[in-house]
Design a protein around this motif. Structure first.
Motif, PDB file in Angstrom:
ATOM      1  N   LEU A  92       1.630 -14.631   3.588  1.00  0.00           N
ATOM      2  CA  LEU A  92       0.581 -14.368   2.598  1.00  0.00           C
ATOM      3  C   LEU A  92       1.042 -14.707   1.189  1.00  0.00           C
ATOM      4  O   LEU A  92       0.319 -15.334   0.417  1.00  0.00           O
ATOM      5  N   VAL A  93       2.256 -14.287   0.847  1.00  0.00           N
ATOM      6  CA  VAL A  93       2.759 -14.475  -0.515  1.00  0.00           C
ATOM      7  C   VAL A  93       3.223 -15.913  -0.748  1.00  0.00           C
ATOM      8  O   VAL A  93       2.865 -16.547  -1.751  1.00  0.00           O
ATOM      9  N   ASP A  94       3.998 -16.445   0.177  1.00  0.00           N
ATOM     10  CA  ASP A  94       4.628 -17.752  -0.037  1.00  0.00           C
ATOM     11  C   ASP A  94       3.718 -18.927   0.281  1.00  0.00           C
ATOM     12  O   ASP A  94       3.842 -19.991  -0.327  1.00  0.00           O
ATOM     13  N   GLU A  95       2.804 -18.740   1.239  1.00  0.00           N
ATOM     14  CA  GLU A  95       1.979 -19.860   1.681  1.00  0.00           C
ATOM     15  C   GLU A  95       0.530 -19.768   1.245  1.00  0.00           C
ATOM     16  O   GLU A  95      -0.122 -20.796   1.087  1.00  0.00           O
ATOM     17  N   ARG A  96       0.035 -18.545   1.036  1.00  0.00           N
ATOM     18  CA  ARG A  96      -1.391 -18.403   0.732  1.00  0.00           C
ATOM     19  C   ARG A  96      -1.654 -17.856  -0.672  1.00  0.00           C
ATOM     20  O   ARG A  96      -2.808 -17.676  -1.052  1.00  0.00           O
ATOM     21  N   GLY A  97      -0.609 -17.603  -1.424  1.00  0.00           N
ATOM     22  CA  GLY A  97      -0.784 -17.238  -2.819  1.00  0.00           C
ATOM     23  C   GLY A  97      -1.185 -15.807  -3.090  1.00  0.00           C
ATOM     24  O   GLY A  97      -1.612 -15.484  -4.205  1.00  0.00           O
ATOM     25  N   PHE A  98      -1.027 -14.920  -2.120  1.00  0.00           N
ATOM     26  CA  PHE A  98      -1.313 -13.505  -2.341  1.00  0.00           C
ATOM     27  C   PHE A  98      -0.238 -12.901  -3.246  1.00  0.00           C
ATOM     28  O   PHE A  98       0.926 -13.289  -3.187  1.00  0.00           O
ATOM     29  N   SER A  99      -0.623 -11.936  -4.053  1.00  0.00           N
ATOM     30  CA  SER A  99       0.385 -11.109  -4.715  1.00  0.00           C
ATOM     31  C   SER A  99       0.954 -10.144  -3.682  1.00  0.00           C
ATOM     32  O   SER A  99       0.293  -9.843  -2.676  1.00  0.00           O
ATOM     33  N   PRO A 100       2.170  -9.643  -3.899  1.00  0.00           N
ATOM     34  CA  PRO A 100       2.692  -8.645  -2.951  1.00  0.00           C
ATOM     35  C   PRO A 100       1.770  -7.436  -2.793  1.00  0.00           C
ATOM     36  O   PRO A 100       1.618  -6.930  -1.669  1.00  0.00           O
ATOM     37  N   ALA A 101       1.143  -7.011  -3.870  1.00  0.00           N
ATOM     38  CA  ALA A 101       0.251  -5.854  -3.775  1.00  0.00           C
ATOM     39  C   ALA A 101      -0.978  -6.168  -2.929  1.00  0.00           C
ATOM     40  O   ALA A 101      -1.414  -5.337  -2.113  1.00  0.00           O
ATOM     41  N   ASP A 102      -1.543  -7.360  -3.094  1.00  0.00           N
ATOM     42  CA  ASP A 102      -2.710  -7.730  -2.292  1.00  0.00           C
ATOM     43  C   ASP A 102      -2.325  -7.908  -0.822  1.00  0.00           C
ATOM     44  O   ASP A 102      -3.094  -7.552   0.089  1.00  0.00           O
ATOM     45  N   ALA A 103      -1.141  -8.470  -0.581  1.00  0.00           N
ATOM     46  CA  ALA A 103      -0.668  -8.609   0.792  1.00  0.00           C
ATOM     47  C   ALA A 103      -0.477  -7.234   1.426  1.00  0.00           C
ATOM     48  O   ALA A 103      -0.841  -7.009   2.589  1.00  0.00           O
ATOM     49  N   ARG A 104       0.093  -6.332   0.663  1.00  0.00           N
ATOM     50  CA  ARG A 104       0.268  -4.948   1.141  1.00  0.00           C
ATOM     51  C   ARG A 104      -1.069  -4.345   1.556  1.00  0.00           C
ATOM     52  O   ARG A 104      -1.204  -3.762   2.642  1.00  0.00           O
ATOM     53  N   ASP A 105      -2.061  -4.483   0.713  1.00  0.00           N
ATOM     54  CA  ASP A 105      -3.360  -3.877   0.993  1.00  0.00           C
ATOM     55  C   ASP A 105      -4.000  -4.481   2.236  1.00  0.00           C
ATOM     56  O   ASP A 105      -4.617  -3.759   3.044  1.00  0.00           O
ATOM     57  N   LEU A 106      -3.879  -5.792   2.418  1.00  0.00           N
ATOM     58  CA  LEU A 106      -4.439  -6.435   3.601  1.00  0.00           C
ATOM     59  C   LEU A 106      -3.736  -5.950   4.861  1.00  0.00           C
ATOM     60  O   LEU A 106      -4.381  -5.649   5.884  1.00  0.00           O
ATOM     61  N   MET A 107      -2.422  -5.864   4.805  1.00  0.00           N
ATOM     62  CA  MET A 107      -1.680  -5.426   5.984  1.00  0.00           C
ATOM     63  C   MET A 107      -1.970  -3.963   6.314  1.00  0.00           C
ATOM     64  O   MET A 107      -2.086  -3.594   7.486  1.00  0.00           O
ATOM     65  N   CYS A 108      -2.120  -3.135   5.307  1.00  0.00           N
ATOM     66  CA  CYS A 108      -2.494  -1.736   5.546  1.00  0.00           C
ATOM     67  C   CYS A 108      -3.889  -1.650   6.170  1.00  0.00           C
ATOM     68  O   CYS A 108      -4.128  -0.826   7.071  1.00  0.00           O
ATOM     69  N   ALA A 109      -4.795  -2.508   5.723  1.00  0.00           N
ATOM     70  CA  ALA A 109      -6.136  -2.530   6.297  1.00  0.00           C
ATOM     71  C   ALA A 109      -6.089  -2.952   7.763  1.00  0.00           C
ATOM     72  O   ALA A 109      -6.842  -2.424   8.600  1.00  0.00           O
ATOM     73  N   GLY A 110      -5.203  -3.893   8.089  1.00  0.00           N
ATOM     74  CA  GLY A 110      -5.032  -4.272   9.484  1.00  0.00           C
ATOM     75  C   GLY A 110      -4.508  -3.125  10.328  1.00  0.00           C
ATOM     76  O   GLY A 110      -4.950  -2.917  11.469  1.00  0.00           O
ATOM     77  N   LEU A 111      -3.577  -2.362   9.777  1.00  0.00           N
ATOM     78  CA  LEU A 111      -3.074  -1.190  10.487  1.00  0.00           C
ATOM     79  C   LEU A 111      -4.164  -0.140  10.683  1.00  0.00           C
ATOM     80  O   LEU A 111      -4.204   0.539  11.713  1.00  0.00           O
ATOM     81  N   ASP A 112      -5.053  -0.010   9.710  1.00  0.00           N
ATOM     82  CA  ASP A 112      -6.173   0.924   9.856  1.00  0.00           C
ATOM     83  C   ASP A 112      -7.022   0.559  11.074  1.00  0.00           C
ATOM     84  O   ASP A 112      -7.474   1.439  11.819  1.00  0.00           O
ATOM     85  N   VAL A 113      -7.232  -0.742  11.271  1.00  0.00           N
ATOM     86  CA  VAL A 113      -8.015  -1.184  12.428  1.00  0.00           C
ATOM     87  C   VAL A 113      -7.236  -0.916  13.717  1.00  0.00           C
ATOM     88  O   VAL A 113      -7.807  -0.436  14.704  1.00  0.00           O
ATOM     89  N   ALA A 114      -5.945  -1.208  13.727  1.00  0.00           N
ATOM     90  CA  ALA A 114      -5.128  -0.919  14.908  1.00  0.00           C
ATOM     91  C   ALA A 114      -5.187   0.564  15.257  1.00  0.00           C
ATOM     92  O   ALA A 114      -5.257   0.939  16.439  1.00  0.00           O
TER      93      ALA A 114
END
Length: 286
Positions: A92-114
């Motif tokens: 997310l950060v290195d290839e898609r240009g996410f900030s670490p904070a935005d990457a964190r939020d997306l991954m946490c949202a994925g865990l919420d679904v899991a």
């Protein structure tokens, strides 16, 4: 020799569409394997470039489907372990240009679904962790925040968390974070572990040297292959027959107590599952 005891591979992956899939399960069962914990493959390996938590849902549902197929091939059963691979943050950060904070939020949202699938009884545990390679301080902090979110979810669900993380023999700081939010240390599992580990329960990679250390130590442990079912890396990690063969080896050397520890007692303590009952009754309940 393994036919009379449950034999659990605590961490492997199955690719239902692109590689061996159920054939790997049949190999496992043919040499005495009875139970599997199947961890979803990294989302990008299944062609998912997530932008929102809901985007992970097809990854989880495809894993649940292959686990149902796997259970039909086993004397015991299989369970899904669902989550977000910690290596996603680098993509997310290195290839898609996410900030670490935005990457964190997306991954946490994925865990919420899991966590929804665990709550519904369709999955057994969560997967999280942090990179096992060098990253920036910001990515490290974001990764730790994702892992701590997994602990919070698991505490509420009373389920375990499998961790993908750096090699270590002391992760008591990490289990301390889990305990701070109400998740007991024995519900934190370090996947791809050596035979000695303080803090989480080690899921020991099944080479003989690591197993000898775990056996001599006498503490709770699990056994795994981390079979990745990847057509581009057919020899990577360990094959699906490895755990049953290592169980035979341990029994031949008289380590019956260690086998019971890894395949009956520790799975029940960590996940609340009875490998003996599900072996006897054939996939009866969680």
């Amino acid at each position: 020799m393994t036919a009379e005891t449950p034999v659990l591979d605590n961490h492997l992956h199955l690719d239902p569409d692109n590689h061996r899939g159920i054939d790997a399960v049949r190999d496992f069962a043919r040499v005495g394997g009875t139970h599997l914990l199947v961890v979803n493959k990294p989302s990008w390996h299944l062609g998912v470039d997530a932008d929102a938590g809901e985007d992970f849902r097809p990854v989880f549902e495809r894993t649940i489907d292959i686990v149902a197929e796997a259970s039909s091939e086993l004397p015991g059963r299989a369970w899904p372990v669902l989550g977000v691979h910690p290596g996603l943050i680098s993509r997310l950060v290195d290839e898609r240009g996410f900030s670490p904070a935005d990457a964190r939020d997306l991954m946490c949202a994925g865990l919420d679904v899991a966590a929804e699938y665990v709550d519904a009884g369709d999955a057994l545990a969560l997967k999280s962790g942090r990179p096992h390679y060098d990253v920036t301080d910001a990515v490290w902090e974001a990764s730790n925040a994702v892992m701590r979110h997994a602990f919070e979810l698991a505490a509420g669900l009373e389920c375990a968390v499998q961790l993908h993380a750096e090699a270590s023999e002391d992760m008591t700081e990490v289990t301390g974070w889990a305990e701070e939010v109400g998740l007991p240390a024995h519900r934190v599992v370090k996947h791809y572990a050596a035979g000695r580990l303080e803090g989480p329960v080690p899921s020991v990679m099944c080479d003989k040297e690591r197993l000898e250390v775990a056996t001599e130590r006498g503490e709770p442990f699990l056994m795994e292959t981390d079979y990745i079912d990847d057509p581009d890396r057919p020899g990577a990690v360990l094959g699906p027959k490895t755990v049953p063969r290592r169980v035979d080896w341990l029994l031949e050397d008289g380590h019956d107590d260690a086998v019971r520890n890894a395949h009956v007692e520790t799975p029940e303590r960590v996940y609340g599952i009875s490998t003996e009952e599900t072996l006897e009754s054939g996939r009866n309940g969680r």
